[in-house]
Write a protein that holds these residues in place. Structure first.
Motif, short mmCIF file in Angstrom:
data_model
loop_
_atom_site.label_atom_id
_atom_site.label_comp_id
_atom_site.label_asym_id
_atom_site.label_seq_id
_atom_site.Cartn_x
_atom_site.Cartn_y
_atom_site.Cartn_z
N UNK A 58 53.02 18.52 56.36
CA UNK A 58 54.20 19.14 55.75
C UNK A 58 54.00 20.64 55.56
N UNK A 59 52.80 21.02 55.17
CA UNK A 59 52.50 22.45 55.00
C UNK A 59 52.51 23.18 56.35
N UNK A 60 51.96 22.53 57.36
CA UNK A 60 52.00 23.11 58.71
C UNK A 60 53.45 23.31 59.17
N UNK A 61 54.28 22.32 58.87
CA UNK A 61 55.68 22.42 59.28
C UNK A 61 56.39 23.56 58.55
N UNK A 62 56.05 23.75 57.28
CA UNK A 62 56.65 24.86 56.52
C UNK A 62 56.26 26.20 57.14
N UNK A 63 55.03 26.32 57.59
CA UNK A 63 54.59 27.56 58.25
C UNK A 63 55.33 27.77 59.56
N UNK A 64 55.53 26.68 60.31
CA UNK A 64 56.26 26.78 61.57
C UNK A 64 57.70 27.21 61.36
N UNK A 65 58.34 26.66 60.33
CA UNK A 65 59.76 26.90 60.13
C UNK A 65 60.06 28.16 59.33
N UNK A 66 59.02 28.87 58.87
CA UNK A 66 59.26 30.13 58.15
C UNK A 66 60.12 31.05 59.01
N UNK A 67 61.12 31.65 58.41
CA UNK A 67 62.12 32.40 59.18
C UNK A 67 61.53 33.59 59.91
N UNK A 68 60.63 34.32 59.26
CA UNK A 68 60.05 35.53 59.85
C UNK A 68 58.54 35.50 59.69
N UNK A 69 57.87 36.43 60.35
CA UNK A 69 56.42 36.53 60.22
C UNK A 69 56.05 36.86 58.78
N UNK A 70 56.85 37.70 58.13
CA UNK A 70 56.59 38.04 56.74
C UNK A 70 56.72 36.81 55.84
N UNK A 71 57.73 35.98 56.10
CA UNK A 71 57.89 34.74 55.34
C UNK A 71 56.72 33.81 55.59
N UNK A 72 56.25 33.76 56.85
CA UNK A 72 55.11 32.92 57.17
C UNK A 72 53.85 33.41 56.45
N UNK A 73 53.69 34.73 56.38
CA UNK A 73 52.55 35.30 55.68
C UNK A 73 52.59 34.93 54.20
N UNK A 74 53.77 35.01 53.58
CA UNK A 74 53.90 34.67 52.16
C UNK A 74 53.57 33.20 51.93
N UNK A 75 54.06 32.32 52.82
CA UNK A 75 53.76 30.90 52.69
C UNK A 75 52.28 30.64 52.89
N UNK A 76 51.69 31.30 53.88
CA UNK A 76 50.27 31.13 54.15
C UNK A 76 49.42 31.56 52.96
#
Length: 215
Positions: free
Chosen positions: A181-199
């Motif tokens: 589920x966490x991997x999927x959240x990283x995949x679906x993050x809208x932008x690279x910045x959003x992915x960085x925040x989630x990471x």
């Protein structure tokens, strides 16, 4: 060399699918795979005979519970840019992430592997050039250090310190042992910045809780 797709309309409307729990491919990321199941060996043969594209996607439920598990709604198309066949009949391939897609349905097929209809239109930005680093790198590095220490894991810090921002974020998102589920959240993050925040959030939570948080 991996072809650069200038528009999502250049991508096929359907892809062979490789469902793999806990594994995601990100745009401009690289994913090594050890392929050994006969159905997926056949799928790789099919991809190599054409445009070399495969859709990586996670199951939404366990194959231990149902023979044909539902799939998540978002995956990522990857192109085979490295291929080697082993003496024991395995394929060692590396996929280059091209663009995410929304799975709109599955194809009726007589093949042992699954195939789906893919809509890339919502992820057209994946085909652009990497942007500038606009995330808190120092905070990311601190969180990563704590996360790895809590799990007695090591990292190649020379590579970590010199990697471009998006490449670092994608590599960590794909390699760290987060749950599906966490991997999927990283995949679906809208932008690279959003992915960085989630990471960063996942690393900080994992660093505080330790490995038992994944059980």
């Amino acid at each position: 060399m991996v072809r650069h797709y200038h528009s999502y309309s250049d991508l096929p409307k359907s892809l062979p699918l490789f469902p793999l729990s806990g594994v995601v491919l990100l745009p401009r990321g690289q994913l090594p795979l050890n392929v050994f199941e006969p159905r997926y060996l056949e799928m790789v043969d099919y991809a190599l005979s054409g445009d070399r594209l495969i859709g990586m996607i996670q199951p939404a439920e366990s194959e231990d519970k149902v023979p044909v598990p539902r799939l998540t709604h978002v995956g990522c198309a990857g192109k085979i840019f490295s291929f080697r066949e082993t003496e024991d009949n395995r394929y060692l391939i590396t996929l280059a992430g091209i663009c995410r897609f929304r799975l709109t349905g599955e194809m009726q097929s007589t093949t042992p592997w699954r195939a789906g209809f893919c809509d890339f239109s919502g992820f057209a930005s994946d085909l652009g050039q990497p942007g500038e680093d606009t995330f808190p790198r120092d905070r990311l590095l601190k969180a990563l250090k704590n996360y790895l220490t809590s799990r007695d894991m090591q990292a190649d810090w020379s590579s970590v310190m010199t990697a471009p921002g998006e490449a670092l974020i994608n590599a960590l998102a794909m390699m760290c042992p987060f749950d599906p589920a966490e991997k999927q959240a990283l995949l679906e993050a809208e932008s690279v910045q959003d992915r960085a925040s989630t990471l960063i959030a996942l690393l900080e939570i994992g660093g505080e809780a330790g490995p038992t948080s994944l059980n």
